[in-house]
Design a protein around this motif. Structure first.
Motif, PDB file in Angstrom:
ATOM      1  N   LEU A  25       0.831  -1.216   0.000  1.00  0.00           N
ATOM      2  CA  LEU A  25       0.000   0.000   0.000  1.00  0.00           C
ATOM      3  C   LEU A  25       0.863   1.263   0.000  1.00  0.00           C
ATOM      4  CD1 LEU A  25      -2.805  -1.183   2.441  1.00  0.00           C
ATOM      5  CD2 LEU A  25      -2.995  -0.838  -0.038  1.00  0.00           C
ATOM      6  N   TYR A  26       1.959   1.249   0.737  1.00  0.00           N
ATOM      7  CA  TYR A  26       2.874   2.399   0.715  1.00  0.00           C
ATOM      8  C   TYR A  26       3.480   2.577  -0.676  1.00  0.00           C
ATOM      9  CZ  TYR A  26       2.809   3.244   5.754  1.00  0.00           C
ATOM     10  OH  TYR A  26       2.432   3.565   7.035  1.00  0.00           O
ATOM     11  N   ARG A  27       3.862   1.466  -1.307  1.00  0.00           N
ATOM     12  CA  ARG A  27       4.422   1.559  -2.667  1.00  0.00           C
ATOM     13  C   ARG A  27       3.398   2.157  -3.632  1.00  0.00           C
ATOM     14  NH1 ARG A  27       7.449  -3.029  -0.940  1.00  0.00           N
ATOM     15  NH2 ARG A  27       5.767  -4.492  -1.329  1.00  0.00           N
ATOM     16  N   GLU A  28       2.148   1.739  -3.507  1.00  0.00           N
ATOM     17  CA  GLU A  28       1.086   2.293  -4.356  1.00  0.00           C
ATOM     18  C   GLU A  28       0.889   3.787  -4.077  1.00  0.00           C
ATOM     19  OE1 GLU A  28      -2.560   0.049  -4.180  1.00  0.00           O
ATOM     20  OE2 GLU A  28      -1.482  -1.852  -4.381  1.00  0.00           O
ATOM     21  N   ALA A  29       0.923   4.174  -2.817  1.00  0.00           N
ATOM     22  CA  ALA A  29       0.753   5.586  -2.458  1.00  0.00           C
ATOM     23  C   ALA A  29       1.879   6.431  -3.038  1.00  0.00           C
ATOM     24  CB  ALA A  29       0.697   5.744  -0.942  1.00  0.00           C
ATOM     25  N   LEU A  30       3.087   5.889  -3.075  1.00  0.00           N
ATOM     26  CA  LEU A  30       4.221   6.656  -3.594  1.00  0.00           C
ATOM     27  C   LEU A  30       4.129   6.882  -5.100  1.00  0.00           C
ATOM     28  CD1 LEU A  30       7.057   5.139  -1.417  1.00  0.00           C
ATOM     29  CD2 LEU A  30       6.184   7.497  -1.336  1.00  0.00           C
ATOM     30  N   VAL A  31       3.401   6.017  -5.786  1.00  0.00           N
ATOM     31  CA  VAL A  31       3.178   6.229  -7.219  1.00  0.00           C
ATOM     32  C   VAL A  31       2.326   7.475  -7.422  1.00  0.00           C
ATOM     33  CG1 VAL A  31       2.071   5.281  -9.285  1.00  0.00           C
ATOM     34  CG2 VAL A  31       3.455   3.799  -7.817  1.00  0.00           C
ATOM     35  N   VAL A  32       1.350   7.664  -6.553  1.00  0.00           N
ATOM     36  CA  VAL A  32       0.444   8.809  -6.650  1.00  0.00           C
ATOM     37  C   VAL A  32       1.074  10.069  -6.049  1.00  0.00           C
ATOM     38  CG1 VAL A  32      -1.796   9.708  -5.914  1.00  0.00           C
ATOM     39  CG2 VAL A  32      -1.580   7.310  -6.577  1.00  0.00           C
ATOM     40  N   ARG A  33       1.724   9.908  -4.923  1.00  0.00           N
ATOM     41  CA  ARG A  33       2.312  11.052  -4.212  1.00  0.00           C
ATOM     42  C   ARG A  33       3.697  11.347  -4.774  1.00  0.00           C
ATOM     43  NH1 ARG A  33       0.385   9.554   1.966  1.00  0.00           N
ATOM     44  NH2 ARG A  33      -1.803   9.987   1.551  1.00  0.00           N
ATOM     45  N   THR A  34       3.713  11.977  -5.922  1.00  0.00           N
ATOM     46  CA  THR A  34       4.970  12.282  -6.602  1.00  0.00           C
ATOM     47  C   THR A  34       5.673  13.451  -5.924  1.00  0.00           C
ATOM     48  OG1 THR A  34       3.857  13.767  -8.138  1.00  0.00           O
ATOM     49  CG2 THR A  34       4.084  11.458  -8.816  1.00  0.00           C
ATOM     50  N   ALA A  35       6.973  13.521  -6.143  1.00  0.00           N
ATOM     51  CA  ALA A  35       7.782  14.568  -5.519  1.00  0.00           C
ATOM     52  C   ALA A  35       7.376  15.956  -5.983  1.00  0.00           C
ATOM     53  CB  ALA A  35       9.260  14.316  -5.821  1.00  0.00           C
ATOM     54  N   ASP A  36       7.026  16.091  -7.245  1.00  0.00           N
ATOM     55  CA  ASP A  36       6.697  17.427  -7.756  1.00  0.00           C
ATOM     56  C   ASP A  36       5.306  17.897  -7.346  1.00  0.00           C
ATOM     57  OD1 ASP A  36       5.771  15.366  -9.468  1.00  0.00           O
ATOM     58  OD2 ASP A  36       5.582  16.749 -11.140  1.00  0.00           O
ATOM     59  N   LYS A  37       4.348  16.989  -7.250  1.00  0.00           N
ATOM     60  CA  LYS A  37       2.983  17.407  -6.909  1.00  0.00           C
ATOM     61  C   LYS A  37       2.680  17.375  -5.419  1.00  0.00           C
ATOM     62  CE  LYS A  37       0.709  16.286 -11.244  1.00  0.00           C
ATOM     63  NZ  LYS A  37      -0.387  15.569 -11.888  1.00  0.00           N
ATOM     64  N   TYR A  38       3.237  16.407  -4.712  1.00  0.00           N
ATOM     65  CA  TYR A  38       2.904  16.214  -3.299  1.00  0.00           C
ATOM     66  C   TYR A  38       4.161  15.971  -2.459  1.00  0.00           C
ATOM     67  CZ  TYR A  38      -1.647  15.313  -5.453  1.00  0.00           C
ATOM     68  OH  TYR A  38      -2.800  15.408  -6.198  1.00  0.00           O
ATOM     69  N   PRO A  39       5.082  16.918  -2.408  1.00  0.00           N
ATOM     70  CA  PRO A  39       6.337  16.668  -1.689  1.00  0.00           C
ATOM     71  C   PRO A  39       6.144  16.357  -0.202  1.00  0.00           C
ATOM     72  CG  PRO A  39       6.144  18.988  -2.291  1.00  0.00           C
ATOM     73  CD  PRO A  39       5.023  18.270  -2.973  1.00  0.00           C
ATOM     74  N   PHE A  40       5.259  17.098   0.481  1.00  0.00           N
ATOM     75  CA  PHE A  40       5.055  16.853   1.909  1.00  0.00           C
ATOM     76  C   PHE A  40       4.444  15.472   2.150  1.00  0.00           C
ATOM     77  CE2 PHE A  40       2.468  16.857   5.740  1.00  0.00           C
ATOM     78  CZ  PHE A  40       3.382  17.297   6.684  1.00  0.00           C
ATOM     79  N   GLU A  41       3.415  15.134   1.382  1.00  0.00           N
ATOM     80  CA  GLU A  41       2.753  13.849   1.540  1.00  0.00           C
ATOM     81  C   GLU A  41       3.699  12.699   1.185  1.00  0.00           C
ATOM     82  OE1 GLU A  41       1.543  16.502   0.027  1.00  0.00           O
ATOM     83  OE2 GLU A  41      -0.371  16.951   1.012  1.00  0.00           O
ATOM     84  N   ARG A  42       4.526  12.904   0.170  1.00  0.00           N
ATOM     85  CA  ARG A  42       5.504  11.881  -0.209  1.00  0.00           C
ATOM     86  C   ARG A  42       6.518  11.676   0.912  1.00  0.00           C
ATOM     87  NH1 ARG A  42       7.005   9.129  -4.649  1.00  0.00           N
ATOM     88  NH2 ARG A  42       9.165   8.449  -4.756  1.00  0.00           N
ATOM     89  N   ALA A  43       7.003  12.788   1.479  1.00  0.00           N
ATOM     90  CA  ALA A  43       7.964  12.681   2.576  1.00  0.00           C
ATOM     91  C   ALA A  43       7.354  11.938   3.761  1.00  0.00           C
ATOM     92  CB  ALA A  43       8.441  14.072   2.994  1.00  0.00           C
ATOM     93  N   LEU A  44       6.118  12.252   4.087  1.00  0.00           N
ATOM     94  CA  LEU A  44       5.434  11.583   5.185  1.00  0.00           C
ATOM     95  C   LEU A  44       5.257  10.090   4.891  1.00  0.00           C
ATOM     96  CD1 LEU A  44       4.023  11.806   7.904  1.00  0.00           C
ATOM     97  CD2 LEU A  44       1.932  12.433   6.683  1.00  0.00           C
ATOM     98  N   THR A  45       4.883   9.763   3.683  1.00  0.00           N
ATOM     99  CA  THR A  45       4.722   8.363   3.291  1.00  0.00           C
ATOM    100  C   THR A  45       6.057   7.627   3.357  1.00  0.00           C
ATOM    101  OG1 THR A  45       2.867   8.957   1.864  1.00  0.00           O
ATOM    102  CG2 THR A  45       3.899   6.817   1.454  1.00  0.00           C
TER     103      THR A  45
END
Length: 96
Positions: free
Chosen positions: A14-34
């Protein structure tokens, strides 16, 4: 049913799937948290019989380093640094 599958592996998927959506350019904070949450999970995961220790170490190190490029929040950076420090200790135990 929970006994029939590995909940840690399911969470990792599930984390791997979330990281596909939470890209560095669009969602840096959410990606860092994930990434932080995924690192915590990886420390807890059972690795007995894991033959890819070095690969897992490198992946975890890359994730911790990426966090520091995504956000400037001192708490996130401190947590990433803590992971990197612990990973350096672990590296001495891994057979390459």
């Amino acid at each position: 049913p929970a006994k029939l599958h590995d909940n840690f592996e399911k969470a990792a998927d599930l984390y791997r799937e979330a990281l596909v959506v939470r890209t560095a350019d669009k969602y840096p904070f959410e990606r860092a948290l994930t990434l932080l949450n995924k690192l915590e999970l990886e420390w807890l995961s059972h690795n007995e019989g894991n033959t890819n220790e070095l690969e897992q170490y490198e992946a975890m190190k890359t994730q911790a380093e990426e966090i520091k490029t995504l956000v400037s929040d001192p708490d996130f950076v401190d947590k990433a640094d803590e992971h990197l420090k612990e990973l350096e200790k672990l590296r001495t135990l891994i057979k390459a």
